[in-house]
Write an enzyme that holds these catalytic residues in place. Structure first.
Site, PDB file in Angstrom:
ATOM      1  N   GLY A 706       0.782  -1.235   0.000  1.00 15.20           N
ATOM      2  CA  GLY A 706       0.000   0.000   0.000  1.00 15.20           C
ATOM      3  C   GLY A 706       0.809   1.277   0.000  1.00 15.20           C
ATOM      4  O   GLY A 706       0.239   2.365   0.012  1.00 15.20           O
ATOM      5  N   GLU A 742       4.469  -6.359   2.299  1.00 14.21           N
ATOM      6  CA  GLU A 742       4.303  -6.927   0.951  1.00 14.21           C
ATOM      7  C   GLU A 742       3.911  -5.853  -0.065  1.00 14.21           C
ATOM      8  O   GLU A 742       2.826  -5.895  -0.636  1.00 14.21           O
ATOM      9  CB  GLU A 742       3.282  -8.079   0.966  1.00 14.21           C
ATOM     10  CG  GLU A 742       1.986  -7.739   1.676  1.00 14.21           C
ATOM     11  CD  GLU A 742       1.013  -8.920   1.696  1.00 14.21           C
ATOM     12  OE1 GLU A 742       1.412  -9.975   2.197  1.00 14.21           O
ATOM     13  OE2 GLU A 742      -0.119  -8.742   1.214  1.00 14.21           O
ATOM     14  N   PRO A 743       4.805  -4.905  -0.301  1.00 16.99           N
ATOM     15  CA  PRO A 743       4.496  -3.822  -1.238  1.00 16.99           C
ATOM     16  C   PRO A 743       4.583  -4.270  -2.691  1.00 16.99           C
ATOM     17  O   PRO A 743       5.327  -5.190  -3.027  1.00 16.99           O
ATOM     18  CB  PRO A 743       5.587  -2.789  -0.953  1.00 16.99           C
ATOM     19  CG  PRO A 743       6.731  -3.606  -0.448  1.00 16.99           C
ATOM     20  CD  PRO A 743       6.144  -4.783   0.271  1.00 16.99           C
ATOM     21  N   GLY A 744       3.822  -3.600  -3.528  1.00 18.35           N
ATOM     22  CA  GLY A 744       3.903  -3.817  -4.967  1.00 18.35           C
ATOM     23  C   GLY A 744       4.300  -2.509  -5.635  1.00 18.35           C
ATOM     24  O   GLY A 744       5.435  -2.306  -6.058  1.00 18.35           O
ATOM     25  N   ARG A 745       3.332  -1.578  -5.651  1.00 17.55           N
ATOM     26  CA  ARG A 745       3.495  -0.315  -6.367  1.00 17.55           C
ATOM     27  C   ARG A 745       4.828   0.399  -6.073  1.00 17.55           C
ATOM     28  O   ARG A 745       5.510   0.853  -6.982  1.00 17.55           O
ATOM     29  CB  ARG A 745       2.343   0.616  -5.961  1.00 17.55           C
ATOM     30  CG  ARG A 745       2.347   1.961  -6.636  1.00 17.55           C
ATOM     31  CD  ARG A 745       1.350   2.905  -5.939  1.00 17.55           C
ATOM     32  NE  ARG A 745       0.102   2.266  -5.633  1.00 17.55           N
ATOM     33  CZ  ARG A 745      -0.942   2.205  -6.464  1.00 17.55           C
ATOM     34  NH1 ARG A 745      -0.875   2.778  -7.627  1.00 17.55           N
ATOM     35  NH2 ARG A 745      -2.048   1.602  -6.095  1.00 17.55           N
ATOM     36  N   ARG A 781      -5.667   2.516 -15.520  1.00 13.39           N
ATOM     37  CA  ARG A 781      -5.779   3.284 -14.261  1.00 13.39           C
ATOM     38  C   ARG A 781      -6.522   4.627 -14.414  1.00 13.39           C
ATOM     39  O   ARG A 781      -7.364   4.950 -13.576  1.00 13.39           O
ATOM     40  CB  ARG A 781      -4.403   3.504 -13.634  1.00 13.39           C
ATOM     41  CG  ARG A 781      -3.656   2.184 -13.354  1.00 13.39           C
ATOM     42  CD  ARG A 781      -2.413   2.383 -12.490  1.00 13.39           C
ATOM     43  NE  ARG A 781      -2.792   2.682 -11.116  1.00 13.39           N
ATOM     44  CZ  ARG A 781      -2.666   3.856 -10.558  1.00 13.39           C
ATOM     45  NH1 ARG A 781      -2.150   4.856 -11.235  1.00 13.39           N
ATOM     46  NH2 ARG A 781      -3.049   4.046  -9.318  1.00 13.39           N
ATOM     47  N   TYR A 785      -9.731   4.677 -12.103  1.00 14.24           N
ATOM     48  CA  TYR A 785      -9.618   5.396 -10.813  1.00 14.24           C
ATOM     49  C   TYR A 785      -9.444   6.900 -11.000  1.00 14.24           C
ATOM     50  O   TYR A 785      -9.064   7.584 -10.048  1.00 14.24           O
ATOM     51  CB  TYR A 785      -8.391   4.921 -10.036  1.00 14.24           C
ATOM     52  CG  TYR A 785      -8.153   3.437  -9.997  1.00 14.24           C
ATOM     53  CD1 TYR A 785      -9.038   2.590  -9.325  1.00 14.24           C
ATOM     54  CD2 TYR A 785      -7.031   2.884 -10.602  1.00 14.24           C
ATOM     55  CE1 TYR A 785      -8.792   1.228  -9.277  1.00 14.24           C
ATOM     56  CE2 TYR A 785      -6.779   1.525 -10.548  1.00 14.24           C
ATOM     57  CZ  TYR A 785      -7.675   0.700  -9.892  1.00 14.24           C
ATOM     58  OH  TYR A 785      -7.429  -0.635  -9.839  1.00 14.24           O
ATOM     59  N   CYS A 812     -13.345   2.569 -28.141  1.00 14.06           N
ATOM     60  CA  CYS A 812     -14.682   3.140 -28.327  1.00 14.06           C
ATOM     61  C   CYS A 812     -15.393   3.316 -26.995  1.00 14.06           C
ATOM     62  O   CYS A 812     -16.390   2.631 -26.708  1.00 14.06           O
ATOM     63  CB  CYS A 812     -15.490   2.274 -29.272  1.00 14.06           C
ATOM     64  SG  CYS A 812     -14.734   2.287 -30.894  1.00 14.06           S
ATOM     65  N   TYR A 842       0.714  -1.971 -12.043  1.00 13.04           N
ATOM     66  CA  TYR A 842      -0.676  -2.052 -12.463  1.00 13.04           C
ATOM     67  C   TYR A 842      -0.903  -1.419 -13.838  1.00 13.04           C
ATOM     68  O   TYR A 842      -1.936  -0.824 -14.101  1.00 13.04           O
ATOM     69  CB  TYR A 842      -1.601  -1.414 -11.406  1.00 13.04           C
ATOM     70  CG  TYR A 842      -1.359  -1.975 -10.027  1.00 13.04           C
ATOM     71  CD1 TYR A 842      -1.682  -3.300  -9.745  1.00 13.04           C
ATOM     72  CD2 TYR A 842      -0.765  -1.208  -9.028  1.00 13.04           C
ATOM     73  CE1 TYR A 842      -1.430  -3.839  -8.491  1.00 13.04           C
ATOM     74  CE2 TYR A 842      -0.508  -1.745  -7.765  1.00 13.04           C
ATOM     75  CZ  TYR A 842      -0.839  -3.054  -7.503  1.00 13.04           C
ATOM     76  OH  TYR A 842      -0.590  -3.588  -6.284  1.00 13.04           O
TER      77      TYR A 842
HETATM   78  N1  LLP Z   1      -0.950  -7.318  -0.632  1.00 10.78           N
HETATM   79  C1  LLP Z   1      -2.196  -7.595  -1.010  1.00 10.78           C
HETATM   80  C2  LLP Z   1      -2.951  -8.632  -0.342  1.00 10.78           C
HETATM   81  C3  LLP Z   1      -2.778  -6.863  -2.049  1.00 10.78           C
HETATM   82  O1  LLP Z   1      -4.018  -7.123  -2.430  1.00 10.78           O
HETATM   83  C4  LLP Z   1      -2.025  -5.855  -2.681  1.00 10.78           C
HETATM   84  C5  LLP Z   1      -2.618  -5.061  -3.770  1.00 10.78           C
HETATM   85  C6  LLP Z   1      -0.712  -5.604  -2.239  1.00 10.78           C
HETATM   86  C7  LLP Z   1      -0.216  -6.362  -1.219  1.00 10.78           C
HETATM   87  C8  LLP Z   1       0.172  -4.574  -2.868  1.00 10.78           C
HETATM   88  O2  LLP Z   1      -0.337  -3.289  -2.741  1.00 10.78           O
HETATM   89  P1  LLP Z   1       0.544  -2.036  -3.221  1.00 10.78           P
HETATM   90  O3  LLP Z   1       1.780  -1.950  -2.396  1.00 10.78           O
HETATM   91  O4  LLP Z   1       0.863  -2.215  -4.669  1.00 10.78           O
HETATM   92  O5  LLP Z   1      -0.302  -0.876  -3.002  1.00 10.78           O
HETATM   93  N2  LLP Z   1      -4.904  -1.633  -9.381  1.00 10.78           N
HETATM   94  C9  LLP Z   1      -4.775  -0.690  -8.326  1.00 10.78           C
HETATM   95  C10 LLP Z   1      -4.074  -1.264  -7.118  1.00 10.78           C
HETATM   96  C11 LLP Z   1      -4.742  -2.495  -6.588  1.00 10.78           C
HETATM   97  C12 LLP Z   1      -3.971  -3.160  -5.487  1.00 10.78           C
HETATM   98  C13 LLP Z   1      -4.453  -4.513  -5.237  1.00 10.78           C
HETATM   99  N3  LLP Z   1      -3.813  -5.167  -4.163  1.00 10.78           N
HETATM  100  C14 LLP Z   1      -4.065   0.568  -8.833  1.00 10.78           C
HETATM  101  O6  LLP Z   1      -3.667   0.575 -10.012  1.00 10.78           O
HETATM  102  O7  LLP Z   1      -3.915   1.544  -8.148  1.00 10.78           O
END
Ligand code: LLP
Length: 862
Positions: A706, A742-745, A781, A785, A812, A842
């Protein structure tokens, strides 16, 4: 010729803080002299009382400790004289004696309004006398004049006696002889008082609080001045109150009507009554900061081109709603006339009105007589004779101000959504199409303005890119431009243009940026284990890079698990976490068979598939009852979210787990994505640590991902230091669990760009659009959003001639817009290469083949 020149005037007004210190008086002298010499103008300086003095005089008017207060005021002014190296007796002797005399005279017992006005006037008479003496002592050619000789109060119909003396209006008609008469005074620069005027009976009247602005404006209008400058302690008017919204923008240019609306609905910088006189006389006004005289401030005049859009958002507290239900019949004739008659009788002016067949609800602004008298009670009693009355208070009125509000409604959907969570008592749209007001309970308004302000910018309803109207943010003025990392791609343009030749749409990822972010997180002492949420971007090179950096991988589907082990066959299953949502049974079976850690987030699965879980070690994902994140759709906690075991079922889960001999070795909560507040994660850890004991064998606490990235130009880099401090602190309080993230973004967003080619540039109804060879199919995105991504024309990087474009794709759908009102080179044309920034997370994972358009290609920069 000489005469004409002698009559050019500039009026400068200074408030209480500007006249209470010697160095500020030096500034006043310097500014006045500058205007006179540089513009060859005569200068009139209008001043308020020294700070706090009017409050004391008001207390004297109320009969509170008159003698003590007068003595203290005498002492304070004498002391300030001494500080200015002036002789108190010579300069202020007479004035102070007059104040003491007033306080003693027989009227001080009955305290009639005329006496109160005279008392209140003393503050300005003292400050202006002192100031004139000081400026002359510094060698400046300053004269003093009594404002009551020049400004006349007018009575308005239906005005209360109180308002007719203590909150008067200035005479509206411009007297053609005024300027000539005023100019006869010999000194080139004059000093006079704000706030005070001559009553029709020859006595003193005052303009009410903030009245010095009105005085300056009246003088400016009557003199046909070049300009009225209002000097305050803030840099100008802002798009919101900067104390509440640090991202509020300085409004560089406004027209009179907008300024009037902003001043009326919230901003305290300029008194609303002061705009009318200047507007009628066509005199420009400028609001400037005495502490920072070099800032350009806010200019208000008639020449500004009408820019449609929300200019400001404000909040007024202390609003009272009166809801009146007709007890007569439907369409009862004269109902409105009857009730408004009562408001008139009680001297109350109505602000907003909402009406239905049988109910009328109106709002009353917080006015002095509402607070100081029991007028509301009396009104309610009278109203009860003709209708059922309900008084709702305290309320807050939240107002959006700007031109063309009606044409903006389609942009405001997320603004409506933000309000959707509060109870809205009344919505009112002004008939001049300049404001839209929402009345809600005062408690609900807290924290709402920053959200609304951000939403207005994001939706394009507040056109902050128009630099003729919007200046820098308050944050930027106070702290300088945000310190931001230079994006990797700005130095990689030739390489990117070359990659684009191989075909677009194309995502390109920079592995150095991924490594850099990974190391920044891994350095955090409190964090024991990091998993990368591969849903953000599962590109094999990225997975390899991050596992080399020590990261484990978090997967949400069997597809992701299989991809991970196909890409990295050597990877130990212990470094993989499986956190599915509503996955089919067979995916859990497959995950257990692979030996990865499985997270479960509901108790129903234990009831339905007991044998699947019996004897296993698992992690439990909880919903802590709240969600957060950059958009409603990415908040994964709270009632509206499908994720996590609610706390109400925690005990049931533990019982069932116990029966099935299940060991819960980890507690997990991921409450959303793109969370700005660095304190969020420490709170999650604290919550989970507080529950861990009950669960028995918990070793790990996973506080989710997050972490945000700064997408918009004025966003700051995430405050990683504050995030770390929070985690250090909370980890020290509960040291026995392994802290897992557990970060992604955060790891990949800024590492990626999307390259597109321009297909067509089209103008329609005045709107210019740049079309690209991919849109929401490649990057969902913005459509999903309203997300903001920087968009740049790589082919015309150095082209400075820019205009605003809508950047659209070939799909379209009307929602196929990558960016609204983006400044891009005016010459942007077919085949130019466009770069969409910060699309590493994403982006590709959410791309689709809608309209049967091919998926983008992907490239890596090592
Ligand atoms: N852990 C879990 C269980 C998750 O569901 C997610 C993201 C993460 C970790 C990683 O979150 P992050 O660090 O990336 O914020 N499509 C959306 C974001 C959806 C995130 C879904 N879950 C966007 O483009 O903003």
């Amino acid at each position: 010729m000489l005469v004409a020149q002698a009559q050019r005037w500039v009026v400068l007004k200074f408030g209480g803080t500007s006249v209470s210190r010697r160095n500020r008086w030096d500034t006043i002298g310097r500014l006045a002299l500058k205007r006179m010499s540089e513009e060859d103008a005569r200068v009139l300086v209008v001043v308020s009382a020294m700070s706090g003095v009017t409050n004391e005089l008001q207390a004297i008017c109320d009969g509170n400790d008159i003698d003590g207060r007068v003595a203290a005021l005498v002492e304070r002014h004498r002391a300030f004289c001494a500080e200015l190296e002036l002789d108190p007796d010579t300069v202020l002797g007479e004035r102070l004696a007059a104040l003491q005399e007033l306080a003693r005279e027989p009227r001080s017992r009955g305290r009639p309004l005329s006496w109160q006005a005279e008392i209140l006037a003393q503050g300005e008479l003292l400050s202006s006398t002192l100031g004139a003496a000081y400026l002359c002592s510094q060698g400046l050619d300053f004269g003093w004049c009594d404002a009551r000789q020049w400004l006349e109060a007018v009575e308005l119909p239906n005005q209360s006696a109180w308002a007719g003396r203590l909150s008067v209006n200035c005479k509206r008609e411009i007297d053609p002889d005024f300027a000539a008469g005023f100019a006869v005074q010999p000194a080139r620069m004059l000093l006079s008082q704000g706030f005070i005027a001559r009553h029709a009976d020859g006595g003193t009247a005052v303009f009410g609080r903030g009245g010095s602005d009105t005085s300056a404006a009246c003088f400016g209008a009557l003199l046909g001045a070049q300009r009225v400058e209002i000097w305050t302690d803030v840099p100008g008017m802002f798009s919101a109150n900067p104390r509440e919204v640090p991202d509020a923008r300085l409004l560089a240019r406004l027209d009179y009507a907008e300024a009037q609306e902003i001043a009326t609905t919230g901003a305290k910088v300029l008194h609303p009554r002061s705009i009318g006189p200047c507007r009628r006389a066509g005199v420009p006004m400028t609001i400037l900061d005495t502490g920072r005289p070099d800032l350009p401030g806010t200019r208000i005049d008639a020449t500004v081109a009408a820019v449609p859009g929300v200019k400001a958002i404000s909040r007024r507290n202390g609003v009272v709603l009166v809801s009146m239900e007709s007890i007569g019949m439907w369409q009862q004739v004269g109902f409105l006339a009857d009730i408004f008659e009562l408001f008139k009788r009680h001297g109350l002016s109505v602000d907003l009105i909402g009406s239905s067949e049988t109910n009328v609800t109106i709002s009353l602004d917080p006015s002095e007589n509402l607070v100081t008298s029991n007028v509301l009670e009396a009104l309610a009693t009278d109203l009860a004779e003709v209708c059922r009355v309900k008084v709702i208070a305290p309320c807050a009125a939240i107002t959006l101000v700007g031109r063309g509000m009606r044409s903006l409604l389609h942009r405001l959907s997320d603004v409506w959504a933000t309000f959707g969570r509060e109870r809205v008592h009344l919505i009112s749209q002004s008939s001049n199409d300049l404001n839209l007001t929402f009345v809600i309970d005062e408690v609900d308004a807290d924290g709402l303005l920053p959200l609304l302000h951000a939403e207005l910018i994001r939706s394009g309803a507040m056109p902050v890119l128009d630099t003729a109207v919007f200046g820098p943010s308050w944050r930027e003025i106070e702290h300088g431009k945000p310190q931001r990392r230079v994006p990797w791609w700005s130095a990689a343009r030739p390489a990117l243009l070359e990659r684009a030749c191989a075909g677009t749409p194309r995502y390109v990822y920079d592995l150095d940026t991924v490594r850099d972010r990974a190391r920044a997180l891994a350095e955090t002492a409190a964090v024991d284990r990091c998993f990368y949420a591969i849903k953000a971007n599962p590109h094999p090179a990225i997975l390899r890079t991050l596992t080399i950096e020590g990261f484990g991988l978090e997967c949400v589907s069997l597809g992701e698990l299989e991809h991970v082990f196909a890409t990295l066959p050597e990877l130990s299953p212990q470094r993989v976490l499986f956190t599915p949502s509503f996955a089919p049974r067979r995916e859990y079976e497959a995950a257990f068979a692979l030996g990865v850690t499985v997270t479960l987030d509901n108790v129903e699965a234990l009831h339905r598939w007991p044998e699947l879980f019996r004897g296993r070690t698992i992690w439990l994902r909880l919903d802590l009852g709240r969600g957060d994140g950059h958009h409603e759709k990415v908040r994964t906690g709270g009632i509206a979210a499908k994720f996590g075991l609610p706390l109400a079922k925690f005990d049931e889960f533990l019982d069932r787990a116990h029966q099935l001999d299940i060991r819960i070795s980890g507690l997990h909560a991921h409450l959303g994505s793109g969370i700005e507040d660095p304190r969020h994660w420490r709170e999650v850890y604290a919550n989970l640590a507080g529950l861990a004991d009950e669960a028995g064998n918990v070793e790990s606490i996973d506080i989710g991902g997050g972490l945000p990235v700064p997408y918009t130009p004025d966003a700051q880099d995430f405050d990683l230091a504050a995030w770390r401090d929070g985690l250090d602190e909370i980890k020290a309080a509960y040291p026995r669990y392994a802290l897992v993230i557990e970060p992604g973004r955060y790891l990949v967003a800024e590492a990626g760009v999307l390259l597109l080619s321009v297909t067509q540039v089209v103008e329609k109804d005045g709107v210019h659009r740049v079309g690209c060879d991919a849109g929401m199919n490649a990057l969902l995105r913005p459509a999903m959003y309203d997300a903001w991504h920087g968009i740049h024309n790589l082919s015309r990087w150095d082209d400075s001639d820019a205009r605003a474009f809508e950047v659209v794709g070939p799909i379209c759908e009307t929602g196929d817009v990558l960016g609204h009102s983006r400044l891009l080179p005016s010459a942007t044309a077919e085949d130019d290469v466009m770069l969409v920034a910060d699309t590493g997370a994403y982006g590709m994972t959410m791309a689709n083949t809608y309209n049967l358009r091919a998926l983008p290609a992907e490239d890596i920069i090592e």
